[in-house]
Design a protein around this motif. Structure first.
Motif, short mmCIF file in Angstrom:
data_model
loop_
_atom_site.label_atom_id
_atom_site.label_comp_id
_atom_site.label_asym_id
_atom_site.label_seq_id
_atom_site.Cartn_x
_atom_site.Cartn_y
_atom_site.Cartn_z
N LEU A 736 -0.53 -5.29 2.48
CA LEU A 736 -1.73 -5.09 3.30
C LEU A 736 -2.73 -4.38 2.39
CD1 LEU A 736 -3.11 -5.23 6.11
CD2 LEU A 736 -2.30 -2.90 6.47
N ARG A 737 -3.40 -5.17 1.58
CA ARG A 737 -4.20 -4.59 0.50
C ARG A 737 -5.54 -4.10 1.03
NH1 ARG A 737 -7.92 -6.58 -3.27
NH2 ARG A 737 -7.88 -5.58 -5.31
N GLY A 738 -5.80 -2.83 0.77
CA GLY A 738 -7.10 -2.25 1.06
C GLY A 738 -7.54 -1.53 -0.19
N ALA A 739 -8.14 -2.27 -1.12
CA ALA A 739 -8.47 -1.71 -2.43
C ALA A 739 -9.56 -0.65 -2.29
CB ALA A 739 -8.93 -2.81 -3.38
N THR A 740 -9.39 0.44 -3.00
CA THR A 740 -10.31 1.57 -2.89
C THR A 740 -11.44 1.45 -3.90
OG1 THR A 740 -8.88 2.85 -4.37
CG2 THR A 740 -8.53 3.09 -2.00
N SER A 741 -12.54 2.12 -3.59
CA SER A 741 -13.72 2.03 -4.46
C SER A 741 -13.52 2.78 -5.77
CB SER A 741 -14.95 2.57 -3.73
OG SER A 741 -14.80 3.97 -3.48
N GLY A 742 -12.85 3.95 -5.72
CA GLY A 742 -12.64 4.74 -6.92
C GLY A 742 -13.86 5.52 -7.37
N ARG A 743 -14.95 5.44 -6.67
CA ARG A 743 -16.20 6.06 -7.10
C ARG A 743 -16.80 6.92 -6.00
NH1 ARG A 743 -18.03 3.92 -11.84
NH2 ARG A 743 -17.10 1.96 -12.49
N GLY A 744 -17.66 7.83 -6.43
CA GLY A 744 -18.45 8.59 -5.48
C GLY A 744 -17.66 9.66 -4.76
N PRO A 745 -18.26 10.30 -3.78
CA PRO A 745 -17.61 11.39 -3.05
C PRO A 745 -16.49 10.91 -2.13
CG PRO A 745 -19.75 10.90 -2.08
CD PRO A 745 -19.65 10.09 -3.33
N GLU A 746 -16.43 9.60 -1.85
CA GLU A 746 -15.37 9.04 -1.00
C GLU A 746 -14.64 7.95 -1.78
OE1 GLU A 746 -16.86 9.17 3.47
OE2 GLU A 746 -18.33 8.16 2.19
N PRO A 747 -13.84 8.34 -2.78
CA PRO A 747 -13.26 7.36 -3.69
C PRO A 747 -12.18 6.49 -3.07
CG PRO A 747 -12.38 9.54 -4.15
CD PRO A 747 -13.47 9.73 -3.14
N PHE A 748 -11.67 6.88 -1.89
CA PHE A 748 -10.57 6.12 -1.31
C PHE A 748 -11.00 5.24 -0.14
CE2 PHE A 748 -8.47 10.05 -2.97
CZ PHE A 748 -7.93 9.43 -4.09
N GLN A 749 -12.30 5.01 -0.02
CA GLN A 749 -12.75 4.06 1.00
C GLN A 749 -12.21 2.67 0.69
OE1 GLN A 749 -17.04 4.30 1.41
NE2 GLN A 749 -16.82 5.66 3.15
N ASN A 750 -11.86 1.97 1.75
CA ASN A 750 -11.32 0.61 1.65
C ASN A 750 -12.50 -0.37 1.55
OD1 ASN A 750 -10.11 -1.89 2.03
ND2 ASN A 750 -9.17 -1.38 3.99
N VAL A 751 -12.72 -0.94 0.36
CA VAL A 751 -13.91 -1.75 0.14
C VAL A 751 -13.60 -3.22 -0.17
CG1 VAL A 751 -15.25 0.23 -0.66
CG2 VAL A 751 -13.99 -1.16 -2.33
N HIS A 752 -12.32 -3.54 -0.33
CA HIS A 752 -11.98 -4.90 -0.80
C HIS A 752 -10.63 -5.27 -0.20
CE1 HIS A 752 -11.05 -8.14 -3.72
NE2 HIS A 752 -12.34 -8.14 -4.00
N GLY A 753 -10.61 -6.28 0.64
CA GLY A 753 -9.35 -6.63 1.29
C GLY A 753 -9.40 -8.00 1.92
N ALA A 754 -8.47 -8.20 2.83
CA ALA A 754 -8.29 -9.51 3.46
C ALA A 754 -9.31 -9.69 4.58
CB ALA A 754 -6.87 -9.65 4.00
N GLY A 755 -10.45 -10.25 4.25
CA GLY A 755 -11.44 -10.57 5.28
C GLY A 755 -11.00 -11.71 6.18
N TYR A 756 -9.99 -12.45 5.72
CA TYR A 756 -9.41 -13.56 6.49
C TYR A 756 -7.89 -13.46 6.36
CZ TYR A 756 -7.93 -18.40 7.54
OH TYR A 756 -7.32 -19.51 8.05
N ARG A 757 -7.20 -13.67 7.46
CA ARG A 757 -5.74 -13.83 7.44
C ARG A 757 -5.37 -15.05 8.27
NH1 ARG A 757 -5.36 -8.03 9.31
NH2 ARG A 757 -5.59 -6.76 7.42
N GLY A 758 -4.46 -15.85 7.75
CA GLY A 758 -4.00 -17.00 8.50
C GLY A 758 -2.53 -17.24 8.25
N VAL A 759 -1.80 -17.65 9.29
CA VAL A 759 -0.39 -18.01 9.17
C VAL A 759 -0.18 -19.31 9.92
CG1 VAL A 759 2.00 -17.29 9.55
CG2 VAL A 759 0.25 -15.56 9.06
N TYR A 760 0.34 -20.32 9.22
CA TYR A 760 0.44 -21.66 9.77
C TYR A 760 1.91 -22.07 9.84
CZ TYR A 760 -3.99 -21.16 7.23
OH TYR A 760 -5.16 -20.66 6.68
N ASP A 761 2.34 -22.54 11.01
CA ASP A 761 3.72 -22.97 11.24
C ASP A 761 3.71 -24.46 11.58
OD1 ASP A 761 6.28 -23.47 12.06
OD2 ASP A 761 6.40 -21.80 13.48
N PHE A 762 4.24 -25.29 10.67
CA PHE A 762 4.16 -26.73 10.88
C PHE A 762 5.29 -27.28 11.74
CE2 PHE A 762 0.77 -26.44 7.96
CZ PHE A 762 -0.02 -27.55 8.20
N ALA A 763 6.18 -26.41 12.23
CA ALA A 763 7.10 -26.85 13.27
C ALA A 763 6.37 -26.89 14.62
CB ALA A 763 8.30 -25.91 13.36
N ASP A 764 5.39 -26.03 14.76
CA ASP A 764 4.56 -25.97 15.97
C ASP A 764 3.16 -25.57 15.52
OD1 ASP A 764 3.43 -25.73 18.46
OD2 ASP A 764 4.54 -23.90 19.02
#
Length: 822
Positions: A736-764
């Motif tokens: 569950l990747r929430g990559a941090t900015s590493g910069r500024g006064p809030e270096p651990f803000q989550n700035v880069h991650g899964a803007g889309y998630r999909g799971v596909y089951d071809f049995a149904d």
């Protein structure tokens, strides 16, 4: 006195009335651009009526009499919901942001003009196949139909932002869509930055052997030693200052470590509890409001297709049909090379080639700037590619006097057929058919994961540059552009791209990890995107004999940090449960509390726990202490933690423990000393920022998903309406990747991650699910602006069904587009 009071009261009432009227007027004007999803509209360009059925999550299901009409409907829907976003993407690709945003974006326009992406997109239009040209034209007509409706009905200029940044919107053209794909290629590659950084570090280090510590290769067979950069360019400016980094979301270039990423995994029927193939995909891109992703279903002649699109492009980039599922991860292909070109000392308009001096190709380009005079650039190209100034990518720090830097990049092709491949892929019925189609894909390079009813596969798609085995730097650092052995020699055969089909184990996946270990020049990359998440993925996949849709979802949402589990025993080895009891409130007591908490922690980067914040602050402070005296100001380039570097140091791999000693101090510091000092640094920072009660800390307070509006995020008052901030779990090295900015006064803000998630089951297939990080609408007054955001944060999904009846049963509106009578 009474008269004064009455007049003051009247003035106060009048002022309140004026404010209410002003707010009401602003709301009225802004709300005029809210789409009406229940209407019939006559439009130009259709052959037959098109229906856009929006389900209860506002996902458009588009039905038409032909593929062209369906693409028309998608263009109309994109323009209804994301017109401002499309406008910004197009202007970015064209290098025309400054016309509406002023001096803030001049540097971005300069770069895009020099790369010439839009002109290359226009040239590649004629190379698309007939079906793609038809799709692009129909899509553009759909966008323009919405623009015509906005003008005709005075629909608030199409988006609230248009009132603040007023400029005419040019009609959409097919080349605009191609240009956006090239822009995405720029945002998904970071190879040029890595080349320059490696050269700068090589110039700074006294011991060249230490280069492989701070910029380590992914585990596996090592590579041959590289030449010292100073030996290639002895006049390179060793101590040139770093160009200040910008976290501006409008920047077309991702910060280091935040270019392409993603997860995908597939299971064959033999490893699926349902007996059908499974596919999970979550592409990682910068988080924004709205998300770059837009969910849509297209009912094409070959069947329905549903998944994630990018506004401006008529393609389902990740998704499924009834027969095939596909997902994407960044391949981290080494698709860029920097060349240092030697100028003719007698004529600076010429540069040295293997055949002698040659004149630059050049032409002027004018950048218009809002509220400022225009700027005229001279665009110059060499045989290797466009010439870039020293201010771009810190190239000035590695370019000696009398030289300039140029860039070779696979996306700089005037005959790019990537969109043709992407559109054809939506009609593929089998894995093998999809792999064959993908040969036409040039850039951005991706790992394409595929499943049909029986088969799973993964294929690297995109142009792989062909390099000479005797290349000076193997493409890892800038090289001399006048030597034939350094120049690209075309492309590698598509058949040689890594390919995995129906593996015996029945499981395939990629977390941007190293997929093949080939010697140069048949390698794929030296700079892989992941050495950590893949370890956890392997554990989760192999812990079950068979998988289900829910187990794949569980893996997507997993928050265990293998990195924390690996590093903490190393850096804390001599600190755990040592020393005498310390008085309450002393630094020693805080250190003991922190170590006690971490000793009992299982590595879960859960938003409600204090341990993730203590761990993250500790290793960040530790890395800075290890490298600051060696690299000086260049240490600011390493704002995000490199787990392999810290592991090498604390395992003393090839003498890497030497980093623990501070060169400029008389005592000889040990790695235990550095770990203790860094922990104290971290606890002081935590105390000043979040308080000293360590047990009460929450990782989620520091690790907030920063989904900001790319233009209005800092505007007073408005920012509270347009930005979406949420407490999140995960981190840089969790699935569950929430990559941090590493910069500024809030270096651990989550700035880069899964803007889309999909799971596909071809049995149904209709039990498949997906989600985006914000909502479908880009209009901040819409209920669909952030309605999916809470579901995304909680790890929930919405149905991904091609069942027309389900879409209609819970629809929030049906838009019917009819051909205008002549």
């Amino acid at each position: 006195m009474g008269i004064v009071f009455r007049w003051l009261l009247r003035l106060a009432v009048g002022l309140v009335v004026l404010i209410v009227l002003a707010v009401g007027l602003v709301y009225y004007l802004a709300s005029r651009s809210l789409p009406n999803y229940n209407q019939t509209v006559e439009v130009v360009g259709l052959e037959a009526p098109v229906e856009i059925v929006r389900d209860n999550a506002n996902v458009p299901h588009i039905f038409g009499g032909s593929d062209g009409d369906v693409f028309f409907g998608l263009g109309y829907a994109h323009a209804q919901d994301r017109l401002w976003q499309m406008t910004i993407l197009r202007r970015t690709a064209q290098g025309r942001l400054s016309e509406i945003l002023g001096t803030r974006t001049v540097s971005y326009d300069r770069l895009l003009r020099r790369l010439d992406l839009y002109r290359l997109a226009v040239q590649s239009l004629e190379d698309q196949d007939a079906a793609t040209q038809q799709a692009l034209s129909a899509y553009a007509a759909g966008v323009n139909a919405r623009l015509a409706e906005i003008n005709r009905e005075a629909l608030g200029r199409g988006a609230p932002e248009m009132f603040l940044f007023n400029a005419p919107i040019a009609p959409w053209s097919p080349a605009d869509s191609l240009a956006i794909v090239k822009l995405m290629a720029l945002r998904l590659t970071g190879q040029v930055g890595e080349e320059v950084l490696r050269a700068r570090v090589a110039l700074m280090l006294n011991d060249p052997a230490r280069l492989m510590d701070i910029l380590p290769d992914a585990p596996g067979t090592g590579v041959a030693a590289l030449p010292e950069y100073a030996s290639l360019f002895p006049d390179a400016p060793r101590y040139t200052a770093t160009v200040p980094r910008s976290d501006d979301p409008l920047s077309p270039v991702a910060p280091r470590g935040l270019a392409g990423a993603s997860n995908t995994w597939t299971a064959a029927p033999s490893r699926s509890a349902s007996g059908g193939t499974l596919l999970a995909n979550d592409p990682h891109l910068p988080l924004s409001a709205p998300s770059i992703w837009y969910l849509a279903r297209l009912e094409l002649a070959g069947g329905g297709v549903i998944g994630g699109t990018i506004p401006g492009v008529p393609v389902v980039l990740t998704g499924r049909s009834a027969r095939l599922g596909w997902g994407l991860t960044s391949s981290h292909l080494d698709d860029q090379d920097v060349f240092i070109e030697q100028l003719n000392p007698d004529n600076p308009e010429e540069y040295l080639t293997p055949e002698g001096y040659k004149t630059f190709e050049s032409r002027p380009s004018i950048i218009k700037i809002k509220d400022a005079p225009p700027i005229t650039l001279t665009l110059r190209w060499t045989d290797n590619g466009p010439v870039l100034p020293g201010s771009d990518f810190d190239l000035g720090a590695v370019t000696p006097p009398g030289h300039v830097a140029s860039l070779s990049w696979t996306a700089l092709s005037p005959d790019d057929t990537s969109v043709s491949a992407a559109i054809a892929l939506m009609g593929a019925g089998t894995v093998q058919e999809a792999i064959a189609i993908a040969e036409r894909f040039l850039a951005p390079s991706q790992n394409l994961s595929l499943v049909d009813q029986d088969t799973i596969a993964m294929k690297l798609i995109g142009t792989v540059p062909k390099r000479d085995p005797s290349h000076q730097t193997q493409g890892r650092m800038p090289s001399q552009g006048w030597l034939a052995e350094n120049l690209w020699q075309g492309r590698m055969p598509y058949a040689q791209n890594p390919e995995f089909v129906s593996p015996r184990g029945g499981i395939l996946g990629n977390t941007n990890n190293k997929v093949v270990d080939r010697p140069f020049p048949n390698h794929i990359s030296f700079n892989w995107g992941d050495t950590q998440r893949v370890t956890r993925w392997q554990r989760l996949m192999q812990s079950r004999q068979v998988h289900t849709r829910d187990s794949f979802i569980e893996a997507q949402l997993d928050t265990v940090s293998v990195t924390a589990r690996t590093l903490l025993p190393l850096i804390g080895a001599d600190l755990w449960f040592t020393g005498e009891a310390a008085p309450e409130g002393t630094p020693q007591r805080q250190r003991q509390i922190a170590l006690s908490l971490l000793a009992d922690w299982n590595g879960q980067m859960n938003e409600h726990l204090p341990e993730p914040l203590i761990y993250a602050a500790w290793v960040r402070a530790l890395q800075d202490r290890l490298i600051r005296d060696e690299l000086g100001p260049l240490a600011d380039e390493f704002t995000r933690v490199s787990p392999l570097f810290i592991e090498r140091v604390y395992r003393d791999v090839e003498g890497a423990a030497v980093w623990c000693d501070v060169r400029n101090s008389a005592p000889k510091e040990t790695c235990t000393d550095m770990a203790r000092l860094a922990l104290d640094d971290a606890l002081i920072w935590i105390g000043e920022t979040y308080g000293t009660a360590l047990e009460s800390l929450r990782w989620g307070d520091a690790h907030q998903a920063r989904q900001d509006h790319e233009v209005l995020s800092e505007v007073p008052v408005l920012r509270y309406f347009v930005n979406i901030r949420q407490s999140t779990s995960g981190g840089d090295n969790t699935l569950l990747r929430g990559a941090t900015s590493g910069r500024g006064p809030e270096p651990f803000q989550n700035v880069h991650g899964a803007g889309y998630r999909g799971v596909y089951d071809f049995a149904d297939p209709d039990s498949s699910v997906f989600i985006t990080s914000t909502g479908q609408s880009g209009h901040f007054l819409s209920r669909y602006y952030d309605d999916l955001a809470q579901l995304w944060r909680r790890g929930e999904y919405i149905p991904m069904s091609l069942d027309e009846g389900l879409a209609r049963a819970a629809s929030v509106g049906v838009t019917i587009l009819t051909p205008q009578e002549k």
